[in-house]
Design an enzyme around this catalytic site. Structure first.
Site, mmCIF file in Angstrom:
data_model
loop_
_atom_site.group_PDB
_atom_site.id
_atom_site.type_symbol
_atom_site.label_atom_id
_atom_site.label_comp_id
_atom_site.label_asym_id
_atom_site.label_seq_id
_atom_site.Cartn_x
_atom_site.Cartn_y
_atom_site.Cartn_z
ATOM 1 N N ALA A 113 0.899 -1.320 -0.106
ATOM 2 C CA ALA A 113 0.008 -0.080 0.275
ATOM 3 C C ALA A 113 0.801 1.076 -0.030
ATOM 4 O O ALA A 113 0.226 2.361 -0.043
ATOM 5 C CB ALA A 113 -0.816 0.078 1.228
ATOM 6 N N SER A 158 4.453 1.199 -1.147
ATOM 7 C CA SER A 158 5.514 0.895 -2.027
ATOM 8 C C SER A 158 5.582 -0.457 -2.775
ATOM 9 O O SER A 158 4.660 -1.137 -2.286
ATOM 10 C CB SER A 158 7.081 1.089 -1.268
ATOM 11 O OG SER A 158 7.134 0.018 -0.484
ATOM 12 N N GLY A 159 6.265 -0.412 -3.968
ATOM 13 C CA GLY A 159 6.342 -1.514 -4.570
ATOM 14 C C GLY A 159 7.719 -1.891 -5.179
ATOM 15 O O GLY A 159 8.513 -1.100 -5.107
ATOM 16 N N ARG A 160 7.994 -3.193 -5.600
ATOM 17 C CA ARG A 160 9.135 -3.407 -6.103
ATOM 18 C C ARG A 160 9.052 -4.597 -7.181
ATOM 19 O O ARG A 160 8.186 -5.322 -7.152
ATOM 20 C CB ARG A 160 10.044 -4.322 -4.897
ATOM 21 C CG ARG A 160 10.045 -3.380 -3.607
ATOM 22 C CD ARG A 160 9.436 -3.731 -2.618
ATOM 23 N NE ARG A 160 8.988 -5.100 -2.325
ATOM 24 C CZ ARG A 160 9.422 -5.670 -1.380
ATOM 25 N NH1 ARG A 160 10.613 -5.166 -0.851
ATOM 26 N NH2 ARG A 160 9.355 -6.971 -0.999
ATOM 27 N N HIS A 218 -2.558 -12.430 -2.981
ATOM 28 C CA HIS A 218 -2.835 -11.634 -1.967
ATOM 29 C C HIS A 218 -1.436 -11.765 -1.140
ATOM 30 O O HIS A 218 -0.910 -12.896 -0.885
ATOM 31 C CB HIS A 218 -3.863 -12.163 -0.955
ATOM 32 C CG HIS A 218 -4.162 -11.440 0.152
ATOM 33 N ND1 HIS A 218 -4.811 -11.939 1.315
ATOM 34 C CD2 HIS A 218 -3.748 -10.002 0.600
ATOM 35 C CE1 HIS A 218 -4.703 -10.808 2.219
ATOM 36 N NE2 HIS A 218 -4.162 -9.729 1.810
ATOM 37 N N ASP A 219 -0.663 -10.657 -0.776
ATOM 38 C CA ASP A 219 0.435 -10.621 -0.408
ATOM 39 C C ASP A 219 0.942 -11.343 0.792
ATOM 40 O O ASP A 219 1.902 -11.983 1.140
ATOM 41 C CB ASP A 219 1.140 -9.054 -0.277
ATOM 42 C CG ASP A 219 0.291 -8.218 0.529
ATOM 43 O OD1 ASP A 219 -0.900 -8.660 1.139
ATOM 44 O OD2 ASP A 219 0.340 -7.202 0.458
ATOM 45 N N THR A 220 -0.144 -11.537 1.510
ATOM 46 C CA THR A 220 -0.054 -12.222 2.919
ATOM 47 C C THR A 220 -0.095 -13.916 2.639
ATOM 48 O O THR A 220 0.608 -14.535 3.378
ATOM 49 C CB THR A 220 -1.374 -11.911 3.757
ATOM 50 O OG1 THR A 220 -1.523 -10.481 4.019
ATOM 51 C CG2 THR A 220 -1.030 -12.657 5.226
ATOM 52 N N ASN A 252 -7.305 -9.082 10.972
ATOM 53 C CA ASN A 252 -6.319 -8.000 10.941
ATOM 54 C C ASN A 252 -6.427 -7.190 12.088
ATOM 55 O O ASN A 252 -7.416 -6.678 12.774
ATOM 56 C CB ASN A 252 -7.085 -7.010 9.641
ATOM 57 C CG ASN A 252 -7.051 -7.615 8.368
ATOM 58 O OD1 ASN A 252 -6.922 -8.752 8.202
ATOM 59 N ND2 ASN A 252 -6.908 -6.609 7.451
ATOM 60 N N GLY A 264 8.085 -6.394 6.937
ATOM 61 C CA GLY A 264 8.854 -5.419 7.684
ATOM 62 C C GLY A 264 8.950 -5.231 9.301
ATOM 63 O O GLY A 264 9.969 -4.955 9.767
#
Length: 506
Positions: free
Chosen positions: A31, A33-35, A257-259, A323, A433
């Site tokens: 939400a 940043s991206g890589r 879904h990143d999770t 969450n 993170g």
């Protein structure tokens, strides 16, 4: 207390075949940043990642709401893929496939011509708040949960879709599916992300068409489902020309879904736990996703009242989680302080917070009042005042309040997960993170009364790459084997609880 213990021994990977010139591209967007990263897999070093291109992301005020600047986001993705093609060619490597993961619930509307009708709304926009009552009048919350098993959040996809004015002739593509469509021309909905919409049957793993009908949504509002590890398609000629990628490069569905990708890379079983499901995890980033891994959903009324969610994971697993507020609180505070001329580096700020005594004021870190961007320090102090306490106006005090509140929220959530599933968890794995935040890791160990294993930081990208590598036949096995490769390439820190904590099962 952190005892400096690392755990990075790997089991044997019988049957795995490793191609040393094979690499995988991971598009990993959060939400903020991206890589675009290149991932390499070997039995000796496990998964190694190289960041090729990093870019900012964030909501913008546009067309009367909070939206994502998706056109700019996709331009950065293409820039990253072009750079990845250059790097791999220079190294004599071949990019076999691309995997995409992002945040959940948000979508873009695409018409029959394949055009995005508008920039996608952000879940932080308030438009869906007004639709909750209307949705629940059509489908009672108890019925919704008994089928979808999804935690109630006012920005879940079904509430957002209920706010749309006209859905004739369009399809909703969740953000990673939208990126995949623009790369390949193929419309699919990846299953782990589909499970966050509130419109997927948690047991059958299929669209809940009766709910679509009840909400007067077209039955084809979403494209067909696809599972992690399946091929979405090959790159369009225009994309090949723009990026310079090999013509046979495929886009492979991962835990989009990143999770889901992060949990696939939790290095749990190989660290001495006695089974697949006796560990807890916290995917700590903008949000904190706190839970356990199961083989089947928990759809009880008690689970609904506790607001737990049953989201699908890699290999048909269930991510049973809730969450909880996350490091969004901290980053928003830093943004507010920087605007006021205070820009102390985060490590020094955390050290100052750690030096403060325990037992300070706390807030409910997942209160919806903290969802939208605004002056976060002021809102946190106001929330503390509402509890009858006072929070000093010093950044260190605010940071300590955030860290204490997050750790307490983690402990409550894990205790609830154990109660609702009947499982007793051992170590708590923090990935993402937040695993670098020593204060948060130690406070979590203290609050839960359980050891905390911190790492890997890049769990999401590692899970993304591993699913691609298995689809390509570069590695074989199930989640245990994939997680063993994570451990091979990661130094993991262990934090022991400083004291026994009353009221939280150990």
């Amino acid at each position: 207390m952190n005892n400096g213990t690392s755990a990075n021994s790997a089991p044997a990977h019988a049957g795995a075949v490793f191609a040393h010139n094979t690499v995988f591209a991971a598009i990993d967007i959060g939400a903020s940043s991206g890589r675009v990263m290149l991932g390499r897999v070997s039995p000796e070093s496990g998964v190694s990642l190289e960041t090729i291109h990093r870019f900012p992301n964030g909501v913008v005020e546009l067309d009367g709401g909070l939206r994502w600047d998706f056109n700019a986001l996709f331009a950065e993705v293409l820039k990253g893929l072009s750079a990845a093609a250059d790097v791999s060619a220079t190294n004599g490597e071949r990019i076999v496939s691309i995997g995409i993961d992002t945040w959940a619930v948000d979508y873009g509307l695409v018409n029959k011509a394949g055009e995005l009708t508008a920039q996608p709304y952000s879940y932080r926009d308030e438009r869906s708040r007004a639709t909750v009552e209307r949705v629940h009048s059509a489908i009672p919350p108890e019925k919704l949960y008994a089928s979808t098993g999804l935690q109630f959040l006012q920005f879940n996809t079904l509430y957002q879709l209920a706010a749309e004015q006209n859905l004739d002739g369009v399809q909703a593509l969740l953000i990673p599916d939208l990126i995949a469509f623009l790369l390949t021309g193929v419309r699919r909905t990846e299953a782990t992300n589909a499970s966050t919409t509130g419109l997927l049957d948690a047991v059958a793993g299929e669209w809940a068409t009766d709910f679509l009908d009840a909400l007067r949504l077209p039955r084809n509002i979403f494209p067909p489902l696809i599972q992690p590890g399946e091929t979405i398609g090959t790159l369009l000629p225009a994309i090949l020309k723009q990026t310079g990628l090999p013509s046979d490069t495929t886009v492979v569905a991962v835990g989009s879904h990143d999770t889901a990708s992060a949990v696939a890379a939790v290095p749990a079983r190989v660290l001495g736990t006695s089974g697949d499901q006796d560990f807890a995890y916290i995917s700590s980033g903008t949000w904190s996703l706190v839970g356990v891994e199961l083989n089947a959903p928990v759809l009880s009324e008690a689970s609904r009242k506790a607001n737990f969610t049953n989201e699908r994971g890699v290999d048909g697993t269930i991510r049973y989680l809730r969450n909880v507020g996350g490091l969004w609180l901290l980053s928003e505070c830093q943004r507010a302080w920087a605007a006021q001329g205070f820009s102390q580096a985060l490590p020094a700020l955390l050290d100052s917070a750690a030096a403060l005594p325990a037992g300070g004021p706390q807030i409910n870190a997942d209160d919806p009042a903290f969802t939208a961007p605004d002056n976060m320090p002021d809102r946190i102090r106001a929330a503390v005042r509402n509890t009858g306490a006072v929070l000093p106006d010093r950044p260190a005090a605010v940071v300590r309040c955030i860290m204490d509140s997050l750790a307490a929220g983690y402990a409550r959530t894990l205790a609830d997960a154990e109660r609702l599933t009947g499982r007793s968890t051992g170590a708590v794995h923090i990935v993402g993170g937040g695993s670098q935040n020593r204060l948060l890791c130690q406070l979590t160990a203290d609050a839960t009364g359980k050891p905390v294993i911190a790492g890997p930081v890049e769990a999401t990208a590692q899970g993304n790459v591993l699913v691609q590598a298995r689809a390509a036949g570069v590695v074989a096995g199930g989640l245990a084997e994939l997680r063993g490769l994570v451990v091979a390439g990661t130094t993991l820190e262990r934090y022991e609880p400083a004291h026994e904590v009353s009221g939280v099962p150990s």
